[in-house]
Enzyme design. Structure first.
Site, PDB file in Angstrom:
ATOM      1  N   TYR A   1       0.833  -1.200   0.000  1.00  0.00           N
ATOM      2  CA  TYR A   1       0.000   0.000   0.000  1.00  0.00           C
ATOM      3  C   TYR A   1       0.867   1.248   0.000  1.00  0.00           C
ATOM      4  O   TYR A   1       1.911   1.285   0.670  1.00  0.00           O
ATOM      5  CB  TYR A   1      -0.893   0.045   1.246  1.00  0.00           C
TER       6      TYR A   1
ATOM      7  N   TYR B   1      -0.395  -9.945   0.205  1.00  0.00           N
ATOM      8  CA  TYR B   1       0.616  -9.414   1.137  1.00  0.00           C
ATOM      9  C   TYR B   1       0.530 -10.116   2.484  1.00  0.00           C
ATOM     10  O   TYR B   1      -0.543 -10.546   2.902  1.00  0.00           O
ATOM     11  CB  TYR B   1       0.468  -7.896   1.301  1.00  0.00           C
TER      12      TYR B   1
ATOM     13  N   ARG C   1      -2.820 -12.160   2.915  1.00  0.00           N
ATOM     14  CA  ARG C   1      -4.169 -11.829   2.452  1.00  0.00           C
ATOM     15  C   ARG C   1      -4.326 -12.202   0.972  1.00  0.00           C
ATOM     16  O   ARG C   1      -3.459 -11.886   0.167  1.00  0.00           O
ATOM     17  CB  ARG C   1      -4.449 -10.326   2.567  1.00  0.00           C
TER      18      ARG C   1
ATOM     19  N   HIS D   1     -10.565  -3.043  -1.561  1.00  0.00           N
ATOM     20  CA  HIS D   1     -11.507  -2.518  -0.568  1.00  0.00           C
ATOM     21  C   HIS D   1     -12.527  -1.631  -1.269  1.00  0.00           C
ATOM     22  O   HIS D   1     -12.156  -0.799  -2.115  1.00  0.00           O
ATOM     23  CB  HIS D   1     -10.765  -1.701   0.490  1.00  0.00           C
TER      24      HIS D   1
ATOM     25  N   HIS E   1      -7.190  -8.497  -2.996  1.00  0.00           N
ATOM     26  CA  HIS E   1      -8.510  -7.921  -2.735  1.00  0.00           C
ATOM     27  C   HIS E   1      -8.488  -6.425  -3.010  1.00  0.00           C
ATOM     28  O   HIS E   1      -7.444  -5.774  -2.967  1.00  0.00           O
ATOM     29  CB  HIS E   1      -8.937  -8.169  -1.275  1.00  0.00           C
TER      30      HIS E   1
HETATM   31 FE   LIG Z   1      -6.204  -4.695   2.311  1.00  0.00          FE
END
Ligand SMILES: [Fe+2]
Length: 234
Positions: free
Chosen positions: A105, A144, A154, A159, A157
């Site tokens: 991110y 990640y 994870r 959000h 995905h």
């Molecule tokens: Fe996330």
């Protein structure tokens, strides 16, 4: 936007519980006492709102804001926002945020040992059209690690946030990708007990959404409430 009157409750197991033991942080943040229902009055249901005129078509393309193209697989993500009766929800704000193709991110709190992409910030927004439809151009996010359990990663995905008429009516969920082997190991995805409800968070590959030579396409419809509601974060 549909009314805020009575509506059918979701079936048990189709929305996440506050406490899901395998999802570590829910042990700390889930309430230990019975909830107190605070009635929403007109003030909460009607405002504050956002300015629709602040959202332009460039905000739904996450790949055009750098000096060059971001790294990764370009994809189209499109779908409709629907209410419990399958009616489309036009002119509502849909926001997305995601990591880059390497699973990082663009946020100071993300210290994952993966490269940032100077051409990808990972945030976008769109207003649904008259048929409740949204369409984003973005990059397929990477997986990640997140430390929930040994070598927890994870699944890829995106959000999603959907605003109703005001900030207090905001709903948040995550969109996943079909066939991801990490889904079976993910306690956030697995916090939805009902398998069919879980699958409502998984997008579908859609050849009609693809752009030849440029992008693959995934369809993701969001149902706001009722028995077929998309699972939403508490
Ligand atoms: Fe996330």
């Amino acid at each position: 936007m549909s009314t805020n009157g009575p509506y059918r409750k979701p079936l048990p197991g189709t929305q996440p519980e506050f406490l899901h033991e395998p999802y570590g942080s829910t042990r700390k943040r889930s309430p230990s006492r019975p909830l107190v229902i605070v009635p929403q009055l007109l003030a909460e249901l009607s405002g504050p709102a956002f300015g629709h005129d602040e959202v332009g078509p460039e905000h739904s393309d996450l790949t055009i804001h750098g000096a060059g193209a971001p790294l990764g697989e370009r994809i189209i993500v499109s779908g409709r926002v629907l209410d419990e009766d399958g009616r489309t929800v036009p002119h509502t704000l849909v926001e997305v945020w995601q990591c880059n193709a390497a699973g990082r991110y663009a946020h100071r709190n993300d210290q994952h040992d993966a490269p940032l992409d100077p051409n990808f910030a990972g945030a976008g927004r769109a207003i649904t059209d008259g048929e409740g439809r949204f369409r984003f151009t973005t990059i397929r996010p990477g997986a990640y690690p997140w430390g929930n359990h040994p070598n927890a990663w994870r699944p890829a995905h995106i959000h999603f946030s959907v605003f109703g008429p005001a900030f207090m009516t905001r709903l948040v969920t995550q969109m996943y990708f079909p066939g991801d082997p990490l889904l079976a190991y993910d306690p956030i995805f697995g916090s939805i007990a009902d398998a069919r409800a879980r699958d409502r968070m998984v997008s579908a590959f859609d050849l009609d959404l693809t752009v030849p030579g440029t992008a693959l396409g995934f369809r993701f419809d969001i149902v706001l409430r009722g028995r077929d509601a998309t699972p939403m974060e508490k």
